[in-house]
Design an enzyme around this catalytic site. Structure first.
Site, short mmCIF file in Angstrom:
data_model
loop_
_atom_site.label_atom_id
_atom_site.label_comp_id
_atom_site.label_asym_id
_atom_site.label_seq_id
_atom_site.Cartn_x
_atom_site.Cartn_y
_atom_site.Cartn_z
N GLU A 26 107.71 -29.10 -20.97
CA GLU A 26 107.87 -30.31 -21.79
C GLU A 26 108.21 -31.45 -20.83
O GLU A 26 109.37 -31.82 -20.66
CB GLU A 26 108.97 -30.07 -22.82
CG GLU A 26 108.62 -28.93 -23.77
CD GLU A 26 109.83 -28.30 -24.46
OE1 GLU A 26 110.95 -28.83 -24.28
OE2 GLU A 26 109.65 -27.29 -25.14
N ARG A 28 118.31 -74.46 -38.68
CA ARG A 28 116.95 -74.96 -38.88
C ARG A 28 115.89 -73.87 -38.65
O ARG A 28 114.84 -73.87 -39.29
CB ARG A 28 116.71 -76.13 -37.93
CG ARG A 28 115.37 -76.79 -38.12
CD ARG A 28 115.17 -78.07 -37.33
NE ARG A 28 116.02 -78.28 -36.19
CZ ARG A 28 115.60 -78.75 -35.03
NH1 ARG A 28 114.32 -79.02 -34.84
NH2 ARG A 28 116.44 -78.97 -34.05
N HIS A 31 118.35 -21.96 -29.46
CA HIS A 31 118.10 -23.40 -29.55
C HIS A 31 119.22 -24.15 -30.29
O HIS A 31 119.21 -25.37 -30.33
CB HIS A 31 116.77 -23.66 -30.26
CG HIS A 31 115.57 -23.35 -29.41
ND1 HIS A 31 115.50 -22.26 -28.58
CD2 HIS A 31 114.38 -24.00 -29.25
CE1 HIS A 31 114.33 -22.23 -27.96
NE2 HIS A 31 113.63 -23.29 -28.35
N TYR A 60 119.56 -75.12 -34.14
CA TYR A 60 118.55 -74.08 -34.33
C TYR A 60 119.05 -72.94 -35.21
O TYR A 60 118.27 -72.30 -35.93
CB TYR A 60 118.13 -73.49 -32.97
CG TYR A 60 117.33 -74.40 -32.09
CD1 TYR A 60 117.00 -75.71 -32.47
CD2 TYR A 60 116.90 -73.96 -30.84
CE1 TYR A 60 116.26 -76.53 -31.65
CE2 TYR A 60 116.15 -74.79 -30.01
CZ TYR A 60 115.84 -76.07 -30.41
OH TYR A 60 115.12 -76.88 -29.59
N ASN A 78 110.38 -26.75 -35.76
CA ASN A 78 109.50 -27.66 -35.04
C ASN A 78 109.28 -28.91 -35.86
O ASN A 78 109.02 -28.82 -37.06
CB ASN A 78 108.17 -26.97 -34.77
CG ASN A 78 107.71 -27.17 -33.34
OD1 ASN A 78 107.22 -28.23 -33.02
ND2 ASN A 78 107.90 -26.16 -32.51
N PHE A 98 104.41 -32.77 -32.67
CA PHE A 98 105.88 -32.72 -32.65
C PHE A 98 106.49 -33.82 -31.80
O PHE A 98 107.69 -34.05 -31.86
CB PHE A 98 106.33 -31.36 -32.09
CG PHE A 98 105.69 -31.02 -30.78
CD1 PHE A 98 106.06 -31.66 -29.61
CD2 PHE A 98 104.70 -30.07 -30.72
CE1 PHE A 98 105.46 -31.36 -28.40
CE2 PHE A 98 104.08 -29.75 -29.51
CZ PHE A 98 104.47 -30.40 -28.34
N TYR A 113 100.40 -18.84 -29.89
CA TYR A 113 101.65 -19.41 -29.38
C TYR A 113 102.71 -19.49 -30.48
O TYR A 113 102.46 -19.97 -31.59
CB TYR A 113 101.42 -20.82 -28.82
CG TYR A 113 102.71 -21.53 -28.48
CD1 TYR A 113 103.43 -21.19 -27.35
CD2 TYR A 113 103.21 -22.53 -29.32
CE1 TYR A 113 104.62 -21.82 -27.04
CE2 TYR A 113 104.40 -23.17 -29.02
CZ TYR A 113 105.10 -22.81 -27.88
OH TYR A 113 106.28 -23.41 -27.59
#
Length: 644
Positions: free
Chosen positions: A513, A382, A194, A379, A291, A428, A164
């Site tokens: 994905e 404190r 990409h 608060y 990647n 990944f 792959y």
């Protein structure tokens, strides 16, 4: 013969100069002439003489006088830009400089190196690399590991094994086998397709962090990259040649594909790259490079370091506010926190004691109300150890995840040289840093939420016993009225930003994905939340120092007086209304540069040396009786005694 690289309307032209007496004006005209020569329509001009222009350096953008000689005004091979009068470019197009590039007008090439082996990088190191303080080199062990994994890839290609991403397509096309003759085209197409990010480019510092982190991951030797290619990437980093990387486009699964593709696009010569010397220029320089989760993680490391810095300083700012509001230090007693021993809570209470202990650092302000009849504080004062404390513990938790992540292999496939094989997995996936950074944003936000409430107490005369909005002649002057509104607005915006991005997932790549982390947005919004926290605390710091003005001539403790002096070195007291935004920015800068911590830290550490160990054992019987007594008091507390 000297030569100059000149930028004209998106084109870079090399212009030799045989005569040192030639002027900057000549250089501009010669560059325009060469530009026109390369254009079919002469670039829309009929002659060089009609072109009106000015010339500026690419580094620092300084304008040059057209009558100066090139010998006097320029260095050999300097990069300059010719700007044609009347040209207008959309600000959304690739800008002439990324956000923060002005910092690089001061850039000095570092002389020291950090050796990367893929295993020992720290978040502090990564931030320093982002600031350009170091160059990078690989350890011999890392070089050997990279070579061994590359040998596996070479064997796979030679034997035409189906693997792959090496001899197949990607994602939905994982079953499509690619012939050896097209493997180069496969890798280049991957990077091109990409590179689909949008938005502003990452700043130079963040681009350097991203590039450095990618180098560190590749140095682990599980990616299959060649040592020669990796060395080229390192050379680009060391020359501060930074690719154009849009900040938006990653869903945080299959790595940060879009940002890392843009990073790689510049390295293969097809994107835009920037350096301190050239500014933006066309790049001159495949799956191994894109990647991984390095964008999420590099931004996450910056977030962790900035969060650590502001959390430390938040204790100092709050301690100053407590002094101004004449609060009690009894709530920070050692034994209280020993019986609820969260690390962060114990440390925050210790810092308050180190800054406010009037026996150690006499305080005239504390002495002025030692025997007042006020009961317990609100608060927001404190409970600082409990609220600030969990923020510190959150940061420590997230930093531990980031430290693991920056020294992890996040590629796919993974190349295991010792087994001489590749294995596809899911390292990944960005879920770890995504979840951690969502948690970081939620945790750190609380510093701003509680700070804004303390600002309210400082500005409200019914709560502070100080003039309304910390100014004289109220009505004529508004003082800190709208500064408090700004703090409230930032806190409200943070509430929306703290919604976890990692609870969302959208299926991508044709359902290949089908679960993603959305970690890129988690990292970017965590940084925005932290910046808002810094700004809110900057407002509180200014307000507390202004409150001190109304308590003079009384003085606070020595370390807090030093903090007051630091603030007054950049912001004068608020005697009447003036433009406030610059004051807030100046105080913000003190916090970002950790100047407040630098002033107070020596006193904190000196106190630590003198008082550790300082806790006293609490007997179970005494504790039980004390608890019964507290419950019987139905919420009433001791008088305002400031002794520990």
């Amino acid at each position: 013969m000297p030569r100059y690289t000149v930028h004209v309307r998106g084109e870079w032209l090399a212009v030799p100069c045989q005569n040192h007496a030639n002027t900057i004006g000549w250089l501009g005209k010669e560059a325009v002439r060469r530009y026109m020569k390369n254009k079919p329509d002469n670039g829309g001009f009929t002659s060089v003489e009609e072109v009106k222009f000015y010339v500026r350096r690419c580094k620092g953008l300084g304008l040059l006088d057209l009558d100066d000689t090139v010998e006097d005004a320029l260095e050999d091979n300097e990069f300059v830009e010719v700007v044609i009068e009347g040209d207008i470019m959309s600000p959304d197009f690739i800008p002439s400089q990324p956000e923060g590039v002005h910092l690089y007008s001061k850039y000095r090439e570092p002389e020291q190196y950090i050796s990367l082996d893929g295993n020992s990088l720290t978040t502090e190191d990564l931030v320093s690399l982002g600031k350009g303080l170091y160059k990078i080199k690989l350890t011999p062990e890392a070089e050997a590991k990279v070579k061994r994994s590359r040998d596996v890839i070479e064997r796979i290609v030679k034997e035409q094994t189906v693997v792959y991403g090496i001899t197949t397509g990607f994602g939905k096309f994982a079953r499509t086998v690619i012939p050896n003759s097209k493997l180069w085209e496969l890798q280049v197409n991957l990077v091109r397709s990409h590179s689909a990010g949008v938005g502003k480019p990452l700043s130079p510092e963040r681009s350097r962090m991203l590039l450095a982190l990618r180098i560190n991951v590749l140095a682990k030797g599980y990616s299959g990259i060649s040592l020669e290619t990796l060395q080229q990437v390192i050379e680009a980093f060391n020359a501060s040649c930074l690719p154009y990387i849009p900040e938006k486009g990653t869903v945080g699964a299959s790595g940060d594909l879009a940002p890392l593709s843009h990073l790689t696009l510049g390295l293969i010569g097809e994107g835009k790259m920037w350096s301190p010397k050239s500014g933006w220029a066309d790049a001159k320089y495949g799956l191994a490079l894109i990647n991984g989760t390095q964008m999420i993680t590099s931004l996450g490391c910056e977030a962790v370091e900035r969060a650590s810095a502001i959390a430390r300083q938040a204790d100092i700012v709050a301690a100053l506010t407590l002094e101004v509001l004449k609060g009690t230090t009894r709530a920070f007693d050692t034994d209280i926190h020993a019986v609820r021993p969260h690390r962060g809570q114990i440390e925050v209470a210790f810092r308050f004691r180190s800054l406010l202990d009037s026996d150690h650092h006499p305080s005239e302000i504390a002495e002025s109300h030692r025997f007042c009849d006020r009961v317990q504080d609100a608060y927001t004062m404190r409970c600082c150890p409990q609220v600030h404390g969990v923020v510190n513990d959150t940061i420590a938790f997230v930093k531990d995840i980031m430290m693991t992540e920056i020294n992890s292999a996040t590629d796919n496939p993974m190349v295991f040289a010792q087994r001489a094989e590749t294995i596809s997995g899911g390292n990944f996936h960005g879920e770890y840093p995504a979840k951690a950074l969502d948690y970081l944003a939620i945790g750190v936000h609380e510093l701003a939420a509680i700070s804004e409430r303390r600002i309210e107490r400082l500005c409200n005369p019914s709560l502070s016993e100080l003039p309304a909005f910390l100014v004289t002649e109220g009505g004529l002057n508004s003082g800190f009225m709208v500064a408090h509104c700004t703090a409230a607005a930032l806190v409200s915006e943070n509430k929306a930003l703290c919604h976890p991005s990692s609870v969302d997932s959208l299926s991508t790549s044709a359902a290949t994905e089908d679960h993603v982390s959305m970690g890129g947005w988690a990292a970017r919004k965590a940084l925005r939340v932290i910046e808002h926290v810094e700004q809110v605390l900057a407002i509180e710091l200014l307000a507390a120092c202004q409150g001190i003005e109304f308590l003079r001539p009384l003085r606070t403790t020595t370390p807090l007086e030093k903090v007051y002096d630091l603030v007054r070195s950049v912001v004068r007291p608020w005697m009447k209304d003036r433009f406030m935004a610059p004051d807030i920015e100046a105080a913000h800068r003190l916090l970002v540069e950790q100047k407040v911590w630098e002033v107070a830290e020596p006193y904190i550490e000196k106190y630590r040396r003198e008082h550790i160990p300082e806790s006293r054992p609490v007997s179970p019987t005494a504790f039980t009786l004390g608890l019964l007594a507290v419950n019987a008091c139905a919420g009433h507390d001791e008088s305002c005694q400031n002794e520990l």
